[in-house]
Design an enzyme around this catalytic site. Structure first.
Site, short mmCIF file in Angstrom:
data_model
loop_
_atom_site.label_atom_id
_atom_site.label_comp_id
_atom_site.label_asym_id
_atom_site.label_seq_id
_atom_site.Cartn_x
_atom_site.Cartn_y
_atom_site.Cartn_z
CE LYS A 54 7.89 -37.78 69.88
NZ LYS A 54 8.95 -36.96 69.18
CD GLN A 98 11.00 -39.48 66.94
OE1 GLN A 98 9.91 -37.93 66.88
NE2 GLN A 98 12.20 -39.15 67.77
CG ASP A 121 10.95 -31.31 69.06
OD1 ASP A 121 9.99 -31.73 69.33
OD2 ASP A 121 11.06 -32.58 67.98
#
Ligand code: NAP
Length: 298
Positions: A54, A98, A121
């Site tokens: 990422k 994460q 997200d």
């Protein structure tokens, strides 16, 4: 012969090109770049490699990416305080935690502490609720990537029978909402299966498109798919392989080698859904910049 492989790498690279253009326009007009903060707790090897990917993609696109590496034993209180500070930080457009988090941390509580305006997200209740009510703001990147893949290869989902195996908040549920939504890239008849579903094969054998996201290899076998259907394999499983430099290789949740002979299209693992997930995350960060700066036209 037309390839049966759905090349997520190639499709995602054209999305990256568009994003790079858009971000360079943002920079020249607003003298700043979108900024993503990635919170990485502990040292899970898969998480470390996803975060690296990422970070690299953000750098290439012109997005500022700060990775906050926190010790495995960080307390829930300290982590939520850090997230709360970012919620008020005007320089931060988007943030992600994460997953998975170490077991002692309450993942749900931590995710819900992210401001929905920065939740790139798309996992907060507000953003999932907006998606469910047909007004999506931030949609989780993997489902968005799957929808984009289908669109890019010219598959119209309207009226199709789609079976999704997996009902997680990260993949299965938002994907079902997207594909069944009243929209040009939706309008499908979607069935969701999970670990308590009976006779999944009787459903997948009738499906035009099967999407598998369980985290278990061989969830989808060749006996479960119908001739000329389409398979999207979201799964990523590390399998020991001493012939590889790093000692493992990645496989999906389907029996790819056997299924490819039956279906009309299938995503490989790696190189299918994975690259699309990263592209859609960057797209969400850019969208966050646009929303947070109240930009009407670029
Ligand atoms: P998850 O939260 O563990 O959810 C897995 C889902 O699969 C659950 O709903 C579970 O049912 C269901 N399931 C498990 N075994 C099953 C079986 N034998 N038959 C039917 N359903 C079964 O996993 P996730 O986060 O959705 O991720 C799924 C996979 O996608 C993983 O391999 C993950 O690494 C991968 N992934 C890839 C990307 C990418 O970018 N390529 C992104 C995200 C995730 P229950 O609800 O009943 O437990």
């Amino acid at each position: 012969m037309i390839s049966k492989l759905i090349d997520g790498k190639k499709i995602s690279s054209s999305i990256h090109e568009l994003l790079e253009k858009q971000i360079s326009e943002i920079k020249s007009k607003y003298f700043k770049a979108p900024k993503l903060v990635v919170i990485l707790v502990g040292s899970n090897p898969a998480s470390i490699s996803y975060v690296k990917a990422k970070e690299k993609a953000c750098k290439k696109a012109g997005i500022i990416c700060h990775v906050e590496r926190l010790e495995e034993n960080v307390t829930e209180k300290d982590l939520i305080k850090y997230i709360n500070d970012l919620n008020y930080d005007i320089e931060t457009d988007g943030m992600i935690v994460q997953l998975p988090l170490p077991k002692k941390l309450d993942e749900e509580k931590i995710i819900q502490s992210i401001s929905p305006q920065k939740d790139v997200d798309g996992l907060t209740n507000e953003n999932l609720g907006l998606l469910a009510s047909g007004q999506p703001r931030f949609v989780p990147a993997t489902p968005l990537g799957v929808q984009k893949l289908l669109d890019e290869i010219g598959i119209k989902t309207e009226g199709k029978n789609i079976v999704i195996i997996g009902r997680s908040k990260l993949v299965g549920i938002p994907l079902a909402l997207l594909l069944s939504a009243k929209s040009d890239l939706g309008n499908a008849t979607v069935t969701i299966c999970h670990s308590k579903s009976n006779n999944i094969d009787s459903l997948t054998l009738k499906a035009d498109i099967v999407i598998v996201a369980t985290g278990f290899p061989s969830t989808l076998t060749k006996k479960m798919v119908k001739e000329n259907s389409i398979v999207i394999d979201v799964g990523v499983n590390r399998i020991e392989d001493s012939s590889k430099k790093n000692g493992y290789r990645l496989i999906g949740d389907s029996d790819f080698e056997e299924i490819i002979d039956i279906v009309s299209k299938i995503t490989p693992v790696p190189g299918g859904v994975g690259p699309m997930t990263i592209a859609m995350l960057l797209s969400n960060v850019t969208k966050a910049f646009i929303i947070n700066n109240d930009i009407k036209n670029l």
